[in-house]
Design a protein around this motif. Structure first.
Motif, PDB file in Angstrom:
ATOM      1  N   TYR A  33       3.400  -0.469   4.495  1.00  0.00           N
ATOM      2  CA  TYR A  33       4.179  -1.609   4.586  1.00  0.00           C
ATOM      3  C   TYR A  33       4.365  -2.078   3.223  1.00  0.00           C
ATOM      4  CZ  TYR A  33       5.225  -1.477   9.559  1.00  0.00           C
ATOM      5  OH  TYR A  33       5.575  -1.389  10.729  1.00  0.00           O
ATOM      6  N   GLU A  34       3.305  -1.904   2.366  1.00  0.00           N
ATOM      7  CA  GLU A  34       3.373  -2.514   1.015  1.00  0.00           C
ATOM      8  C   GLU A  34       4.759  -1.701   0.427  1.00  0.00           C
ATOM      9  OE1 GLU A  34      -0.421  -1.672  -0.387  1.00  0.00           O
ATOM     10  OE2 GLU A  34      -1.077  -4.098   0.021  1.00  0.00           O
ATOM     11  N   SER A  39      11.090  -1.765  -0.855  1.00  0.00           N
ATOM     12  CA  SER A  39      12.499  -1.057  -0.506  1.00  0.00           C
ATOM     13  C   SER A  39      13.180  -1.948   0.615  1.00  0.00           C
ATOM     14  CB  SER A  39      12.428   0.297   0.031  1.00  0.00           C
ATOM     15  OG  SER A  39      11.745   0.373   1.289  1.00  0.00           O
ATOM     16  N   ALA A  40      12.624  -3.200   0.901  1.00  0.00           N
ATOM     17  CA  ALA A  40      13.435  -4.013   1.793  1.00  0.00           C
ATOM     18  C   ALA A  40      14.904  -4.509   1.527  1.00  0.00           C
ATOM     19  CB  ALA A  40      12.514  -5.111   2.249  1.00  0.00           C
ATOM     20  N   LYS A  41      15.611  -4.513   2.312  1.00  0.00           N
ATOM     21  CA  LYS A  41      16.959  -4.476   2.174  1.00  0.00           C
ATOM     22  C   LYS A  41      17.412  -5.939   2.009  1.00  0.00           C
ATOM     23  CE  LYS A  41      18.138  -0.202   1.713  1.00  0.00           C
ATOM     24  NZ  LYS A  41      18.118   0.309   0.336  1.00  0.00           N
ATOM     25  N   LYS A  48       8.990 -10.008   7.183  1.00  0.00           N
ATOM     26  CA  LYS A  48       8.504  -9.231   8.431  1.00  0.00           C
ATOM     27  C   LYS A  48       7.334  -8.174   7.748  1.00  0.00           C
ATOM     28  CE  LYS A  48       7.543  -7.679  12.289  1.00  0.00           C
ATOM     29  NZ  LYS A  48       6.624  -8.152  13.218  1.00  0.00           N
ATOM     30  N   TYR A  49       7.634  -7.599   6.826  1.00  0.00           N
ATOM     31  CA  TYR A  49       6.654  -6.504   6.174  1.00  0.00           C
ATOM     32  C   TYR A  49       5.305  -7.203   5.576  1.00  0.00           C
ATOM     33  CZ  TYR A  49      10.491  -3.072   6.917  1.00  0.00           C
ATOM     34  OH  TYR A  49      11.664  -2.351   7.365  1.00  0.00           O
ATOM     35  N   VAL A  53       1.421  -6.608   6.542  1.00  0.00           N
ATOM     36  CA  VAL A  53       0.494  -6.248   5.688  1.00  0.00           C
ATOM     37  C   VAL A  53      -0.694  -7.473   5.795  1.00  0.00           C
ATOM     38  CG1 VAL A  53      -0.018  -6.341   3.241  1.00  0.00           C
ATOM     39  CG2 VAL A  53       2.004  -5.151   4.020  1.00  0.00           C
ATOM     40  N   GLY A  54      -0.297  -8.562   5.927  1.00  0.00           N
ATOM     41  CA  GLY A  54      -1.450  -9.553   6.472  1.00  0.00           C
ATOM     42  C   GLY A  54      -2.374  -9.604   7.312  1.00  0.00           C
TER      43      GLY A  54
END
Length: 74
Positions: A33-34, A39-41, A48-49, A53-54
């Motif tokens: 997820y990191e 690469s999140a659009k 959300k990612y 991760v948290g």
């Protein structure tokens, strides 16, 4: 008496190994997820990612604490 110590030792190693495997799972998921954050659009996906991760970090830390407590009590 000695047999119990050996048995308990084997059981303890098994439990610690299971915890290690679980930590590995959560660590790998966190790393995945990191990478997704980079690469999140959209900012929505990035948030959300970061949330996932948290959550993974919390799970990993909790397992570490359980492992420490088991070792302390052994």
């Amino acid at each position: 008496m000695g047999l119990n110590i050996v048995t308990e030792s084997k059981e303890l190693k098994s439990v610690l190994r299971i915890i290690d495997l679980e930590q590995n799972h959560w660590g790998n998921r966190m790393k995945d997820y990191e990478r997704r954050i980079l690469s999140a659009k959209t900012q929505q996906w990035e948030r959300k990612y970061k949330q996932v991760v948290g959550e993974c970090a919390v799970a990993w830390d909790a397992l570490e604490r359980v492992k420490e407590l088991i070792i302390e009590k052994a």
